[in-house]
Write a protein that holds these residues in place. Structure first.
Motif, PDB file in Angstrom:
ATOM      1  N   ARG A   2     -10.700  14.485 -29.596  1.00 42.56           N
ATOM      2  CA  ARG A   2      -9.290  14.858 -29.585  1.00 42.56           C
ATOM      3  C   ARG A   2      -9.142  16.352 -29.865  1.00 42.56           C
ATOM      4  O   ARG A   2      -9.750  16.871 -30.797  1.00 42.56           O
ATOM      5  CB  ARG A   2      -8.490  14.065 -30.627  1.00 42.56           C
ATOM      6  N   ARG A   3      -8.323  17.026 -29.057  1.00 46.00           N
ATOM      7  CA  ARG A   3      -8.093  18.455 -29.217  1.00 46.00           C
ATOM      8  C   ARG A   3      -6.600  18.748 -29.173  1.00 46.00           C
ATOM      9  O   ARG A   3      -5.792  17.919 -28.735  1.00 46.00           O
ATOM     10  CB  ARG A   3      -8.794  19.244 -28.102  1.00 46.00           C
ATOM     11  N   LEU A   4      -6.258  19.944 -29.585  1.00 49.21           N
ATOM     12  CA  LEU A   4      -4.877  20.410 -29.505  1.00 49.21           C
ATOM     13  C   LEU A   4      -4.599  20.869 -28.086  1.00 49.21           C
ATOM     14  O   LEU A   4      -5.353  21.650 -27.519  1.00 49.21           O
ATOM     15  CB  LEU A   4      -4.664  21.570 -30.485  1.00 49.21           C
ATOM     16  N   GLU A  12      -1.144  25.339 -39.171  1.00 45.97           N
ATOM     17  CA  GLU A  12      -0.513  26.100 -38.095  1.00 45.97           C
ATOM     18  C   GLU A  12       0.135  25.173 -37.070  1.00 45.97           C
ATOM     19  O   GLU A  12       1.218  25.466 -36.545  1.00 45.97           O
ATOM     20  CB  GLU A  12      -1.560  26.991 -37.429  1.00 45.97           C
ATOM     21  N   VAL A  13      -0.507  24.048 -36.775  1.00 42.16           N
ATOM     22  CA  VAL A  13       0.072  23.102 -35.825  1.00 42.16           C
ATOM     23  C   VAL A  13       1.379  22.536 -36.368  1.00 42.16           C
ATOM     24  O   VAL A  13       2.331  22.295 -35.607  1.00 42.16           O
ATOM     25  CB  VAL A  13      -0.923  21.959 -35.526  1.00 42.16           C
ATOM     26  N   ALA A  14       1.461  22.349 -37.684  1.00 42.80           N
ATOM     27  CA  ALA A  14       2.666  21.794 -38.299  1.00 42.80           C
ATOM     28  C   ALA A  14       3.881  22.696 -38.105  1.00 42.80           C
ATOM     29  O   ALA A  14       5.026  22.225 -38.223  1.00 42.80           O
ATOM     30  CB  ALA A  14       2.429  21.547 -39.785  1.00 42.80           C
ATOM     31  N   GLN A  63       2.748  17.604 -42.085  1.00 42.69           N
ATOM     32  CA  GLN A  63       3.244  16.592 -41.169  1.00 42.69           C
ATOM     33  C   GLN A  63       3.623  17.270 -39.848  1.00 42.69           C
ATOM     34  O   GLN A  63       4.040  18.438 -39.834  1.00 42.69           O
ATOM     35  CB  GLN A  63       4.479  15.887 -41.747  1.00 42.69           C
ATOM     36  N   PRO A  64       3.494  16.575 -38.725  1.00 40.72           N
ATOM     37  CA  PRO A  64       3.871  17.185 -37.452  1.00 40.72           C
ATOM     38  C   PRO A  64       5.397  17.306 -37.327  1.00 40.72           C
ATOM     39  O   PRO A  64       6.131  16.436 -37.798  1.00 40.72           O
ATOM     40  CB  PRO A  64       3.305  16.211 -36.419  1.00 40.72           C
ATOM     41  N   ASN A  65       5.841  18.354 -36.680  1.00 37.46           N
ATOM     42  CA  ASN A  65       7.264  18.571 -36.420  1.00 37.46           C
ATOM     43  C   ASN A  65       7.602  17.924 -35.082  1.00 37.46           C
ATOM     44  O   ASN A  65       7.673  18.589 -34.038  1.00 37.46           O
ATOM     45  CB  ASN A  65       7.553  20.075 -36.399  1.00 37.46           C
ATOM     46  N   THR A 119      -6.792  23.664 -24.090  1.00 33.76           N
ATOM     47  CA  THR A 119      -7.110  22.884 -25.287  1.00 33.76           C
ATOM     48  C   THR A 119      -7.782  23.761 -26.330  1.00 33.76           C
ATOM     49  O   THR A 119      -8.450  24.744 -25.999  1.00 33.76           O
ATOM     50  CB  THR A 119      -8.030  21.691 -24.961  1.00 33.76           C
ATOM     51  N   ILE A 120      -7.588  23.382 -27.597  1.00 34.46           N
ATOM     52  CA  ILE A 120      -8.165  24.109 -28.734  1.00 34.46           C
ATOM     53  C   ILE A 120      -8.806  23.090 -29.663  1.00 34.46           C
ATOM     54  O   ILE A 120      -8.200  22.066 -29.991  1.00 34.46           O
ATOM     55  CB  ILE A 120      -7.082  24.896 -29.500  1.00 34.46           C
ATOM     56  N   MET A 121     -10.035  23.368 -30.083  1.00 40.88           N
ATOM     57  CA  MET A 121     -10.701  22.508 -31.059  1.00 40.88           C
ATOM     58  C   MET A 121     -10.219  22.917 -32.446  1.00 40.88           C
ATOM     59  O   MET A 121     -10.384  24.069 -32.859  1.00 40.88           O
ATOM     60  CB  MET A 121     -12.221  22.682 -30.966  1.00 40.88           C
ATOM     61  N   LEU A 122      -9.594  21.999 -33.158  1.00 41.78           N
ATOM     62  CA  LEU A 122      -9.070  22.309 -34.485  1.00 41.78           C
ATOM     63  C   LEU A 122     -10.195  22.437 -35.506  1.00 41.78           C
ATOM     64  O   LEU A 122     -11.223  21.766 -35.406  1.00 41.78           O
ATOM     65  CB  LEU A 122      -8.088  21.229 -34.932  1.00 41.78           C
TER      66      LEU A 122
END
Length: 302
Positions: A167-169, A187-189, A215-217, A258-261
């Protein structure tokens, strides 16, 4: 230096798992053997296939294109090796249940290959959610299932994972996070997040989000992978999804990267399931061996 099947197999395993160490475990060989094979392959091709980072490896654009060729080459070799079995006497009917994501992004190619290998075997496909699949396996309505094994916890079912899809961003082509060397959940949040809901994707996502302080927005919850793809490509939000459902372009023709977190995100495991107390029929055994052979799972007894 000539390209070898060994290099291709090691390359595919690394691409699917996202880490050299995990590929080595998956292939039951040393990590140095995987590293050497991929280095030899890159030298033969004269190009870089992976971007290396502390958290793992990510396919370059060339690597993504080469992965499709590698799948084709390995599949062709597999077909050639199985030519004597094309006139198989295996007969009967096999009822296979599959979840939405598996049926949409993984299974059809393998059903076609199984039909070619065993022309006298009739495979009946049924698309269902996980609860219905589990109930059907336990009641004997279905012989086997191909589903997200990472979602299954029923002790009455035997599970055999086939692939572990990283799973990636997902971000749009010009997203500012692409300029960062390291991207974290923190940063993703801060970004608008598009949450996929099909096949319990939202529940799975919240399990790994809940292991963090953030938490995700969430701006949209949707059961459509294509809706997620379009929202991300249009710059309306980001998402975290597996490589299995990744495609570089949205329906509008816009690019997705895609970005690997840096933070750990569990892979999405896809595999076989059947009633633990059910004796494998010849057809079930054939399907199991097909997936073992195709995806290089270490052979075990039982």
């Amino acid at each position: 230096m000539a390209l070898t099947l060994r290099q291709l197999k090691y390359f595919v395993a690394t691409a699917e798992l996202g880490q050299l160490s995990q590929a080595a475990i998956h292939l039951t060989i040393s990590q140095s053997a995987v590293t050497s094979a991929i280095r030899e392959l890159e030298d033969s091709l004269g190009t870089q296939l992976f971007v290396r980072a502390a958290s793992g490896v990510t396919l370059t654009d060339t690597g993504r294109r080469f992965l499709n060729h590698a799948y084709t080459i390995l599949a062709s070799v597999d077909e050639a090796m199985r030519i004597p079995n094309l006139e198989s006497t295996l007969t009967g009917t096999l009822a296979i249940a599959a979840s939405y994501t598996v049926l949409g992004y993984f299974l059809p190619h393998h059903i076609q290959r199984l039909n070619a290998l065993y022309p006298r075997l009739t495979i009946q496909l049924h698309e269902l959610n996980r609860d219905a699949i589990e109930e059907g396996l336990l009641s004997g309505q279905y012989d086997m299932a191909v589903l997200l094994t990472s979602n299954v916890s029923n002790p009455e079912l035997a599970l055999e994972p086939v692939i572990h899809s990283v799973r990636r961003l997902w971000v749009g082509a010009h997203h500012p996070l692409l300029k960062r060397e390291r991207v974290t959940f923190a940063e993703v949040a801060q970004e608008p997040f598009v949450m996929l809901t099909v096949d319990e994707a939202a529940q799975t996502a919240m399990r790994y989000w809940n292991d963090t302080p953030w938490q995700p927005n969430v701006i949209l919850r949707t059961s459509s992978v294509e809706a997620v793809r379009s929202m991300v490509a249009n710059g309306s939000g980001v998402a975290i999804l597996s490589d299995m459902v990744y495609r570089p372009w949205s329906l509008e023709g816009r690019r997705i990267e895609t970005i690997m977190l840096v933070d750990p995100v569990p892979a999405m495991s896809v595999g076989l399931a059947w009633h633990k107390n059910k004796e494998l029929s010849p057809a079930m055994h054939a399907v199991r061996e097909y997936f073992r052979h195709t995806f290089m799972e270490p052979r075990t007894s039982g």
